[in-house]
Design a protein around this motif. Structure first.
Motif, PDB file in Angstrom:
ATOM      1  N   MET A  31       0.652  -1.029  -0.040  1.00  0.00           N
ATOM      2  CA  MET A  31       0.131   0.013   0.020  1.00  0.00           C
ATOM      3  C   MET A  31       0.693   1.467  -0.095  1.00  0.00           C
ATOM      4  O   MET A  31       0.490   2.227  -0.563  1.00  0.00           O
ATOM      5  N   LEU A  32       2.062   1.012   0.739  1.00  0.00           N
ATOM      6  CA  LEU A  32       2.958   2.146   0.746  1.00  0.00           C
ATOM      7  C   LEU A  32       3.358   2.745  -0.670  1.00  0.00           C
ATOM      8  O   LEU A  32       3.911   4.002  -1.067  1.00  0.00           O
ATOM      9  N   LEU A  33       3.854   1.676  -1.361  1.00  0.00           N
ATOM     10  CA  LEU A  33       4.360   1.721  -2.764  1.00  0.00           C
ATOM     11  C   LEU A  33       3.466   2.575  -3.438  1.00  0.00           C
ATOM     12  O   LEU A  33       3.731   3.208  -4.323  1.00  0.00           O
ATOM     13  N   LEU A  34       2.037   2.011  -3.462  1.00  0.00           N
ATOM     14  CA  LEU A  34       1.145   2.676  -4.262  1.00  0.00           C
ATOM     15  C   LEU A  34       1.020   4.146  -3.807  1.00  0.00           C
ATOM     16  O   LEU A  34       0.674   5.011  -4.614  1.00  0.00           O
ATOM     17  N   ALA A  35       0.960   4.481  -2.492  1.00  0.00           N
ATOM     18  CA  ALA A  35       0.754   5.758  -2.141  1.00  0.00           C
ATOM     19  C   ALA A  35       1.763   6.463  -2.507  1.00  0.00           C
ATOM     20  O   ALA A  35       1.547   7.881  -2.688  1.00  0.00           O
ATOM     21  N   PHE A  36       3.156   6.144  -2.279  1.00  0.00           N
ATOM     22  CA  PHE A  36       4.065   7.018  -2.349  1.00  0.00           C
ATOM     23  C   PHE A  36       4.912   6.686  -3.620  1.00  0.00           C
ATOM     24  O   PHE A  36       6.110   7.182  -3.736  1.00  0.00           O
ATOM     25  N   GLY A  37       4.379   5.986  -4.516  1.00  0.00           N
ATOM     26  CA  GLY A  37       4.972   5.680  -6.042  1.00  0.00           C
ATOM     27  C   GLY A  37       5.572   6.712  -6.661  1.00  0.00           C
ATOM     28  O   GLY A  37       6.803   6.692  -7.139  1.00  0.00           O
ATOM     29  N   PRO A  38       4.691   8.084  -6.789  1.00  0.00           N
ATOM     30  CA  PRO A  38       5.244   9.189  -7.576  1.00  0.00           C
ATOM     31  C   PRO A  38       6.386   9.778  -6.962  1.00  0.00           C
ATOM     32  O   PRO A  38       7.364  10.065  -7.684  1.00  0.00           O
ATOM     33  N   TRP A  39       6.460   9.750  -5.742  1.00  0.00           N
ATOM     34  CA  TRP A  39       7.422  10.490  -4.954  1.00  0.00           C
ATOM     35  C   TRP A  39       8.874   9.456  -4.963  1.00  0.00           C
ATOM     36  O   TRP A  39       9.834  10.080  -5.196  1.00  0.00           O
ATOM     37  N   LEU A  40       8.488   8.072  -4.815  1.00  0.00           N
ATOM     38  CA  LEU A  40       9.529   7.161  -4.760  1.00  0.00           C
ATOM     39  C   LEU A  40      10.405   7.091  -6.348  1.00  0.00           C
ATOM     40  O   LEU A  40      11.279   6.858  -6.514  1.00  0.00           O
ATOM     41  N   GLN A  41       9.411   7.442  -7.477  1.00  0.00           N
ATOM     42  CA  GLN A  41       9.712   7.311  -8.703  1.00  0.00           C
ATOM     43  C   GLN A  41      11.059   8.155  -8.868  1.00  0.00           C
ATOM     44  O   GLN A  41      11.859   7.592  -9.615  1.00  0.00           O
ATOM     45  N   HIS A  42      11.210   9.308  -8.347  1.00  0.00           N
ATOM     46  CA  HIS A  42      12.230  10.266  -8.309  1.00  0.00           C
ATOM     47  C   HIS A  42      13.385   9.711  -7.532  1.00  0.00           C
ATOM     48  O   HIS A  42      14.786   9.788  -8.001  1.00  0.00           O
ATOM     49  N   TRP A  43      13.288   9.160  -6.544  1.00  0.00           N
ATOM     50  CA  TRP A  43      14.408   8.444  -5.629  1.00  0.00           C
ATOM     51  C   TRP A  43      15.050   7.332  -6.140  1.00  0.00           C
ATOM     52  O   TRP A  43      16.119   7.100  -6.157  1.00  0.00           O
ATOM     53  N   TYR A  44      13.963   6.348  -6.876  1.00  0.00           N
ATOM     54  CA  TYR A  44      14.427   5.066  -7.604  1.00  0.00           C
ATOM     55  C   TYR A  44      15.033   5.317  -9.055  1.00  0.00           C
ATOM     56  O   TYR A  44      15.890   4.387  -9.416  1.00  0.00           O
ATOM     57  N   GLY A  45      14.460   6.237  -9.640  1.00  0.00           N
ATOM     58  CA  GLY A  45      14.765   6.240 -10.957  1.00  0.00           C
ATOM     59  C   GLY A  45      14.160   5.355 -11.964  1.00  0.00           C
ATOM     60  O   GLY A  45      14.751   4.984 -12.952  1.00  0.00           O
ATOM     61  N   LEU A  46      13.407   4.788 -11.397  1.00  0.00           N
ATOM     62  CA  LEU A  46      12.258   3.825 -12.151  1.00  0.00           C
ATOM     63  C   LEU A  46      11.044   4.427 -12.633  1.00  0.00           C
ATOM     64  O   LEU A  46      10.501   5.258 -11.955  1.00  0.00           O
ATOM     65  N   PRO A  47      10.497   3.593 -13.692  1.00  0.00           N
ATOM     66  CA  PRO A  47       9.248   4.194 -14.215  1.00  0.00           C
ATOM     67  C   PRO A  47       7.955   3.991 -13.166  1.00  0.00           C
ATOM     68  O   PRO A  47       7.970   3.138 -12.373  1.00  0.00           O
ATOM     69  N   ALA A  48       7.275   4.967 -13.176  1.00  0.00           N
ATOM     70  CA  ALA A  48       6.131   5.011 -12.255  1.00  0.00           C
ATOM     71  C   ALA A  48       5.134   3.587 -12.337  1.00  0.00           C
ATOM     72  O   ALA A  48       4.725   3.023 -11.391  1.00  0.00           O
ATOM     73  N   ALA A  49       5.028   3.294 -13.793  1.00  0.00           N
ATOM     74  CA  ALA A  49       4.366   2.337 -13.938  1.00  0.00           C
ATOM     75  C   ALA A  49       4.851   0.690 -13.592  1.00  0.00           C
ATOM     76  O   ALA A  49       4.039   0.019 -13.038  1.00  0.00           O
ATOM     77  N   LEU A  50       6.140   0.789 -13.450  1.00  0.00           N
ATOM     78  CA  LEU A  50       6.840  -0.374 -13.078  1.00  0.00           C
ATOM     79  C   LEU A  50       6.717  -0.269 -11.247  1.00  0.00           C
ATOM     80  O   LEU A  50       6.399  -1.530 -10.768  1.00  0.00           O
ATOM     81  N   LEU A  51       6.625   0.826 -10.590  1.00  0.00           N
ATOM     82  CA  LEU A  51       6.445   0.693  -9.377  1.00  0.00           C
ATOM     83  C   LEU A  51       5.114   0.574  -8.952  1.00  0.00           C
ATOM     84  O   LEU A  51       4.716  -0.339  -7.976  1.00  0.00           O
ATOM     85  N   GLN A  52       4.030   0.822  -9.573  1.00  0.00           N
ATOM     86  CA  GLN A  52       2.720   0.436  -9.747  1.00  0.00           C
ATOM     87  C   GLN A  52       2.405  -0.992  -9.735  1.00  0.00           C
ATOM     88  O   GLN A  52       1.850  -1.596  -9.000  1.00  0.00           O
ATOM     89  N   LEU A  53       2.977  -1.595 -10.686  1.00  0.00           N
ATOM     90  CA  LEU A  53       3.059  -2.901 -10.997  1.00  0.00           C
ATOM     91  C   LEU A  53       3.633  -3.937  -9.807  1.00  0.00           C
ATOM     92  O   LEU A  53       2.920  -4.764  -9.268  1.00  0.00           O
ATOM     93  N   ILE A  54       4.720  -3.377  -9.305  1.00  0.00           N
ATOM     94  CA  ILE A  54       5.416  -4.106  -8.157  1.00  0.00           C
ATOM     95  C   ILE A  54       4.465  -4.031  -6.983  1.00  0.00           C
ATOM     96  O   ILE A  54       4.105  -4.837  -6.244  1.00  0.00           O
ATOM     97  N   ALA A  55       3.631  -2.846  -6.739  1.00  0.00           N
ATOM     98  CA  ALA A  55       2.897  -2.730  -5.718  1.00  0.00           C
ATOM     99  C   ALA A  55       1.628  -3.693  -5.940  1.00  0.00           C
ATOM    100  O   ALA A  55       1.292  -4.375  -4.772  1.00  0.00           O
ATOM    101  N   MET A  56       1.051  -3.736  -7.125  1.00  0.00           N
ATOM    102  CA  MET A  56      -0.229  -4.411  -7.436  1.00  0.00           C
ATOM    103  C   MET A  56       0.086  -6.047  -7.234  1.00  0.00           C
ATOM    104  O   MET A  56      -0.554  -6.582  -6.617  1.00  0.00           O
ATOM    105  N   VAL A  57       1.242  -6.300  -7.671  1.00  0.00           N
ATOM    106  CA  VAL A  57       1.755  -7.815  -7.429  1.00  0.00           C
ATOM    107  C   VAL A  57       1.884  -8.189  -5.956  1.00  0.00           C
ATOM    108  O   VAL A  57       1.507  -9.138  -5.614  1.00  0.00           O
TER     109      VAL A  57
END
Length: 106
Positions: A1-27
């Motif tokens: 849930m945290l990854l979904l909530a903070f995905g856009p913020w983490l995208q900048h820290w991780y340098g990963l696409p937002a869609a990938l972070l959302q996929l990881i959270a959903m899986v």
């Protein structure tokens, strides 16, 4: 849930696409729901445990692939997240496979 909530913020820290972070959270949420449904059963079907092992092993391979694919553009934190997830989920697959007979009979 945290990854979904903070995905856009983490995208900048991780340098990963937002869609990938959302996929990881959903899986991860799907895994939690499926494994909880298995944990609640008094007798677990063998096919359901094999499905869990196969899904975990495939997810570990995907995480490693993404670490290699996005590694040049991602931050160290993003690559470490993917590698730690691959190690964690791969270990789960191994342990679930080794203990499948016990998990089935519990």
């Amino acid at each position: 849930m945290l990854l979904l909530a903070f995905g856009p913020w983490l995208q900048h820290w991780y340098g990963l696409p937002a869609a990938l972070l959302q996929l990881i959270a959903m899986v991860s949420l799907g895994y939690a729901a499926y494994s909880l449904s298995l944990a609640r059963l008094s007798r677990r079907p063998a096919w359901a445990l094999v499905l869990l092992v196969v899904a975990n092993a495939l997810w570990a391979l995907l995480c490693m692939r993404w670490a290699l694919l996005y590694g040049p553009a991602a931050s160290l934190l993003g690559v470490l997240h993917l590698l730690v997830e691959a190690l964690f989920v791969g270990t789960l697959a191994l342990l679930e496979w080794r203990w499948r007979a016990h998990q089935r009979a519990v």
